[in-house]
Design a protein around this motif. Structure first.
Motif, PDB file in Angstrom:
ATOM      1  N   SER A  47       0.828  -1.208   0.000  1.00  0.00           N
ATOM      2  CA  SER A  47       0.000   0.000   0.000  1.00  0.00           C
ATOM      3  C   SER A  47       0.861   1.255   0.000  1.00  0.00           C
ATOM      4  N   LEU A  48       0.262   2.359  -0.445  1.00  0.00           N
ATOM      5  CA  LEU A  48       0.891   3.674  -0.342  1.00  0.00           C
ATOM      6  C   LEU A  48      -0.039   4.532   0.504  1.00  0.00           C
ATOM      7  N   VAL A  49       0.390   4.794   1.748  1.00  0.00           N
ATOM      8  CA  VAL A  49      -0.433   5.543   2.700  1.00  0.00           C
ATOM      9  C   VAL A  49      -0.129   7.027   2.539  1.00  0.00           C
ATOM     10  N   THR A  50      -1.117   7.781   2.048  1.00  0.00           N
ATOM     11  CA  THR A  50      -0.933   9.207   1.789  1.00  0.00           C
ATOM     12  C   THR A  50      -1.709  10.085   2.763  1.00  0.00           C
ATOM     13  N   LYS A  51      -2.627   9.477   3.526  1.00  0.00           N
ATOM     14  CA  LYS A  51      -3.433  10.213   4.502  1.00  0.00           C
ATOM     15  C   LYS A  51      -3.424   9.449   5.815  1.00  0.00           C
ATOM     16  N   SER A  52      -3.694  10.155   6.917  1.00  0.00           N
ATOM     17  CA  SER A  52      -3.727   9.513   8.224  1.00  0.00           C
ATOM     18  C   SER A  52      -4.783   8.418   8.276  1.00  0.00           C
ATOM     19  N   VAL A  53      -4.517   7.394   9.101  1.00  0.00           N
ATOM     20  CA  VAL A  53      -5.374   6.222   9.225  1.00  0.00           C
ATOM     21  C   VAL A  53      -5.991   6.215  10.618  1.00  0.00           C
ATOM     22  N   ALA A  54      -7.306   6.089  10.694  1.00  0.00           N
ATOM     23  CA  ALA A  54      -8.013   6.081  11.981  1.00  0.00           C
ATOM     24  C   ALA A  54      -7.737   4.784  12.751  1.00  0.00           C
ATOM     25  N   GLU A  55      -7.929   4.859  14.070  1.00  0.00           N
ATOM     26  CA  GLU A  55      -7.775   3.670  14.914  1.00  0.00           C
ATOM     27  C   GLU A  55      -8.699   2.553  14.428  1.00  0.00           C
ATOM     28  N   TYR A  56      -8.230   1.320  14.543  1.00  0.00           N
ATOM     29  CA  TYR A  56      -8.965   0.105  14.210  1.00  0.00           C
ATOM     30  C   TYR A  56      -9.317  -0.038  12.723  1.00  0.00           C
ATOM     31  N   SER A  57      -8.807   0.846  11.859  1.00  0.00           N
ATOM     32  CA  SER A  57      -9.107   0.764  10.425  1.00  0.00           C
ATOM     33  C   SER A  57      -8.221  -0.253   9.724  1.00  0.00           C
ATOM     34  N   LYS A  58      -8.759  -0.849   8.676  1.00  0.00           N
ATOM     35  CA  LYS A  58      -7.981  -1.677   7.754  1.00  0.00           C
ATOM     36  C   LYS A  58      -7.918  -0.902   6.452  1.00  0.00           C
ATOM     37  N   VAL A  59      -6.703  -0.655   5.961  1.00  0.00           N
ATOM     38  CA  VAL A  59      -6.528   0.082   4.714  1.00  0.00           C
ATOM     39  C   VAL A  59      -5.632  -0.704   3.771  1.00  0.00           C
ATOM     40  N   ALA A  60      -5.827  -0.459   2.470  1.00  0.00           N
ATOM     41  CA  ALA A  60      -4.988  -1.107   1.458  1.00  0.00           C
ATOM     42  C   ALA A  60      -5.143  -0.349   0.149  1.00  0.00           C
ATOM     43  N   GLY A  61      -4.169  -0.524  -0.732  1.00  0.00           N
ATOM     44  CA  GLY A  61      -4.241   0.051  -2.071  1.00  0.00           C
ATOM     45  C   GLY A  61      -3.261   1.186  -2.292  1.00  0.00           C
ATOM     46  N   ASN A  62      -3.331   1.741  -3.516  1.00  0.00           N
ATOM     47  CA  ASN A  62      -2.458   2.838  -3.915  1.00  0.00           C
ATOM     48  C   ASN A  62      -3.302   3.888  -4.631  1.00  0.00           C
ATOM     49  N   PRO A  63      -3.684   4.949  -3.931  1.00  0.00           N
ATOM     50  CA  PRO A  63      -3.411   5.251  -2.529  1.00  0.00           C
ATOM     51  C   PRO A  63      -4.275   4.387  -1.606  1.00  0.00           C
ATOM     52  N   ALA A  64      -3.807   4.209  -0.380  1.00  0.00           N
ATOM     53  CA  ALA A  64      -4.518   3.372   0.580  1.00  0.00           C
ATOM     54  C   ALA A  64      -5.875   3.984   0.915  1.00  0.00           C
ATOM     55  N   CYS A  65      -6.895   3.130   0.977  1.00  0.00           N
ATOM     56  CA  CYS A  65      -8.218   3.577   1.401  1.00  0.00           C
ATOM     57  C   CYS A  65      -8.786   2.513   2.343  1.00  0.00           C
ATOM     58  N   VAL A  66      -9.791   2.898   3.102  1.00  0.00           N
ATOM     59  CA  VAL A  66     -10.378   2.011   4.108  1.00  0.00           C
ATOM     60  C   VAL A  66     -11.101   0.859   3.406  1.00  0.00           C
ATOM     61  N   ILE A  67     -10.768  -0.360   3.849  1.00  0.00           N
ATOM     62  CA  ILE A  67     -11.436  -1.548   3.299  1.00  0.00           C
ATOM     63  C   ILE A  67     -12.190  -2.308   4.383  1.00  0.00           C
TER      64      ILE A  67
END
Length: 72
Positions: A47-67
């Motif tokens: 993944s490429l994380v370009t924005k802050s990630v909230a607690e307990y979130s699962k993110v993935a992708g380019n750019p990373a988004c919540v899944i």
């Protein structure tokens, strides 16, 4: 960047990356400067994380988004 100065002689600014507790970050993940990854988050590999990630979130992708979420 100034063309007439060596890169090593130019000033560097950085906000830093904050990674919370109990965070899983998959292999080959890129995290941009200034991002905060909340406690108990999961970041999928590659993944490429370009924005802050909230607690307990699962993110993935380019750019990373919540899944998904780790909360039940």
């Amino acid at each position: 960047m100034e063309a007439d100065r060596l890169i090593s002689d130019q000033p560097v600014t950085s906000k830093g990356i904050v990674i919370g507790c109990d965070v899983w970050i998959g292999a080959n993940t890129g995290i941009v400067d200034g991002v905060h990854i909340g406690n108990h988050a999961v970041v999928g590999m590659g993944s490429l994380v370009t924005k802050s990630v909230a607690e307990y979130s699962k993110v993935a992708g380019n750019p990373a988004c919540v899944i998904g979420s780790r909360k039940k």
